[in-house]
Design a protein around this motif. Sequence first.
Motif, PDB file in Angstrom:
ATOM      1  N   ALA A  40      69.607 -34.108  47.800  1.00  0.00           N
ATOM      2  CA  ALA A  40      69.213 -34.787  46.558  1.00  0.00           C
ATOM      3  C   ALA A  40      70.226 -34.615  45.425  1.00  0.00           C
ATOM      4  O   ALA A  40      70.198 -35.384  44.458  1.00  0.00           O
ATOM      5  CB  ALA A  40      67.849 -34.270  46.097  1.00  0.00           C
ATOM      6  N   LEU A  41      71.104 -33.621  45.520  1.00  0.00           N
ATOM      7  CA  LEU A  41      71.981 -33.281  44.395  1.00  0.00           C
ATOM      8  C   LEU A  41      72.821 -34.449  43.873  1.00  0.00           C
ATOM      9  O   LEU A  41      72.858 -34.690  42.656  1.00  0.00           O
ATOM     10  CB  LEU A  41      72.895 -32.115  44.779  1.00  0.00           C
ATOM     11  CG  LEU A  41      72.448 -30.715  44.378  1.00  0.00           C
ATOM     12  CD1 LEU A  41      73.487 -29.682  44.788  1.00  0.00           C
ATOM     13  CD2 LEU A  41      72.227 -30.630  42.884  1.00  0.00           C
ATOM     14  N   PRO A  42      73.521 -35.200  44.722  1.00  0.00           N
ATOM     15  CA  PRO A  42      74.366 -36.273  44.175  1.00  0.00           C
ATOM     16  C   PRO A  42      73.588 -37.287  43.336  1.00  0.00           C
ATOM     17  O   PRO A  42      74.051 -37.686  42.256  1.00  0.00           O
ATOM     18  CB  PRO A  42      74.961 -36.912  45.442  1.00  0.00           C
ATOM     19  CG  PRO A  42      74.976 -35.802  46.446  1.00  0.00           C
ATOM     20  CD  PRO A  42      73.716 -35.041  46.178  1.00  0.00           C
ATOM     21  N   ASP A  43      72.394 -37.684  43.795  1.00  0.00           N
ATOM     22  CA  ASP A  43      71.591 -38.629  43.018  1.00  0.00           C
ATOM     23  C   ASP A  43      71.121 -38.006  41.710  1.00  0.00           C
ATOM     24  O   ASP A  43      71.073 -38.675  40.670  1.00  0.00           O
ATOM     25  CB  ASP A  43      70.370 -39.099  43.831  1.00  0.00           C
ATOM     26  CG  ASP A  43      70.752 -40.105  44.909  1.00  0.00           C
ATOM     27  OD1 ASP A  43      71.847 -40.702  44.790  1.00  0.00           O
ATOM     28  OD2 ASP A  43      69.971 -40.280  45.853  1.00  0.00           O
ATOM     29  N   MET A  44      70.762 -36.727  41.731  1.00  0.00           N
ATOM     30  CA  MET A  44      70.323 -36.064  40.509  1.00  0.00           C
ATOM     31  C   MET A  44      71.448 -36.003  39.476  1.00  0.00           C
ATOM     32  O   MET A  44      71.223 -36.200  38.279  1.00  0.00           O
ATOM     33  CB  MET A  44      69.826 -34.647  40.832  1.00  0.00           C
ATOM     34  CG  MET A  44      68.590 -34.604  41.705  1.00  0.00           C
ATOM     35  SD  MET A  44      68.054 -32.910  42.054  1.00  0.00           S
ATOM     36  CE  MET A  44      67.440 -32.424  40.454  1.00  0.00           C
ATOM     37  N   VAL A  45      72.644 -35.728  39.944  1.00  0.00           N
ATOM     38  CA  VAL A  45      73.788 -35.674  39.033  1.00  0.00           C
ATOM     39  C   VAL A  45      74.046 -37.047  38.410  1.00  0.00           C
ATOM     40  O   VAL A  45      74.309 -37.157  37.204  1.00  0.00           O
ATOM     41  CB  VAL A  45      75.037 -35.164  39.776  1.00  0.00           C
ATOM     42  CG1 VAL A  45      76.279 -35.293  38.900  1.00  0.00           C
ATOM     43  CG2 VAL A  45      74.846 -33.708  40.195  1.00  0.00           C
ATOM     44  N   ARG A  46      73.924 -38.101  39.215  1.00  0.00           N
ATOM     45  CA  ARG A  46      74.136 -39.458  38.673  1.00  0.00           C
ATOM     46  C   ARG A  46      73.072 -39.786  37.630  1.00  0.00           C
ATOM     47  O   ARG A  46      73.379 -40.349  36.577  1.00  0.00           O
ATOM     48  CB  ARG A  46      74.106 -40.486  39.815  1.00  0.00           C
ATOM     49  CG  ARG A  46      75.421 -40.580  40.580  1.00  0.00           C
ATOM     50  CD  ARG A  46      75.453 -41.820  41.452  1.00  0.00           C
ATOM     51  NE  ARG A  46      74.481 -41.736  42.549  1.00  0.00           N
ATOM     52  CZ  ARG A  46      74.760 -41.188  43.727  1.00  0.00           C
ATOM     53  NH1 ARG A  46      75.943 -40.650  43.951  1.00  0.00           N
ATOM     54  NH2 ARG A  46      73.838 -41.149  44.676  1.00  0.00           N
ATOM     55  N   ARG A  47      71.813 -39.430  37.911  1.00  0.00           N
ATOM     56  CA  ARG A  47      70.758 -39.680  36.924  1.00  0.00           C
ATOM     57  C   ARG A  47      70.987 -38.885  35.648  1.00  0.00           C
ATOM     58  O   ARG A  47      70.604 -39.311  34.555  1.00  0.00           O
ATOM     59  CB  ARG A  47      69.383 -39.344  37.513  1.00  0.00           C
ATOM     60  CG  ARG A  47      68.872 -40.362  38.518  1.00  0.00           C
ATOM     61  CD  ARG A  47      67.364 -40.246  38.708  1.00  0.00           C
ATOM     62  NE  ARG A  47      66.953 -38.914  39.117  1.00  0.00           N
ATOM     63  CZ  ARG A  47      66.856 -38.530  40.398  1.00  0.00           C
ATOM     64  NH1 ARG A  47      67.157 -39.369  41.369  1.00  0.00           N
ATOM     65  NH2 ARG A  47      66.443 -37.304  40.687  1.00  0.00           N
ATOM     66  N   GLY A  48      71.609 -37.721  35.787  1.00  0.00           N
ATOM     67  CA  GLY A  48      71.884 -36.905  34.617  1.00  0.00           C
ATOM     68  C   GLY A  48      73.040 -37.406  33.779  1.00  0.00           C
ATOM     69  O   GLY A  48      73.269 -36.890  32.688  1.00  0.00           O
TER      70      GLY A  48
END
Length: 357
Positions: A40-48
């Motif tokens: 999930a990390l890459p998507d979370m970073v993009r949302r951030g």
Amino acid sequence: MLTEAERIARLRLARADRVGPVSFKQLLDRFGSAKRALDALPDMVRRGGSTGYALPDPARIDAELAAGEWRGATLIVLGDAAYPPALAAVDPPPPVLWALGDPALLSREAIAVVGARIASAGGQRIARGLSQGLGQAGFVVVSGMARGIDAAAHEGAIETGTVAVLGGGVDDIYPPEHADLHARLAERGCVVSESPMGARAQARDFPRRNRIISGLSRGVIVVEAELRSGSLITARLAGEQGRDVFAVPGSPLDPRSRGPNELLRQGAILCEGVDDVVRAFETLRYLGEPPSEPFDMGQDIDAALIERVAALLSPTPTPRDELARACGAPVSQVAAALLELSLAGRASLLAGGLASL
């Protein structure tokens, strides 16, 4: 019990860019496993609000594991049965530890003995005698393998059990003249660190090292220390973690006595011998408070809330519940938004539920 794949995933998550102890624990609470958190990390970073995020290369993790195996060190990740229970109660606990020697010592009842690097002969004698007596009373003695008081503490407890916490990797011998002490600790005690194998200690590593020293211990004894010293930082961290702080009084003519004497003015427990420690523990509470219940963050947070939370942040650390009141959202959602902002490099998550730019 964790599977070997999950243990390696937790090591990889701990080594991921922008993942510190606070965000590591929140990611585990949110996703239930390091494997799902990594996915999930890459998507979370993009949302951030950030792009170009790369997870640690598996080859880098394999190299760290191989280095640990070659050196004979033991990997301990948060959630392992071997993870020290006293350290697990710290908020937040270190995600990963490497241990060289006997890791069972990390789970025994322990006392930290710390103090000045440039210590007096009398101070070193006191530290050595205290540590010997504490060992005979059944305690493991924890210190930082530095010159002066730390080294004397380890020497006093080498026969009964002592743990050295390092800023660099467990194979980083610092100071170099303690190579023989390091070898004896690895053979008859335990050397532990949250840094990767092969890492060389830098200034920023020592506050983290001090936090583990106090976190492993039921109490911290300061023998000699000036007012601005790492030993007083360790004492402060001990107080924040709910540990008991002891101080050995000294002459007001010696600058190295100013630290312990100031601690006594602030309410530290007077320590003139092992009996003072044992007596205090017979009457005082057991270390720490039980860990708080994790926030339920198993939800996706919309971009608008993330930006509202970001706009409320400043360089001054702000409590999470204060941010929640300011933006009119549940604390659990604000905590999740802060996690994504931290992974994007836009916020810092701090112990105690604080966040800042």
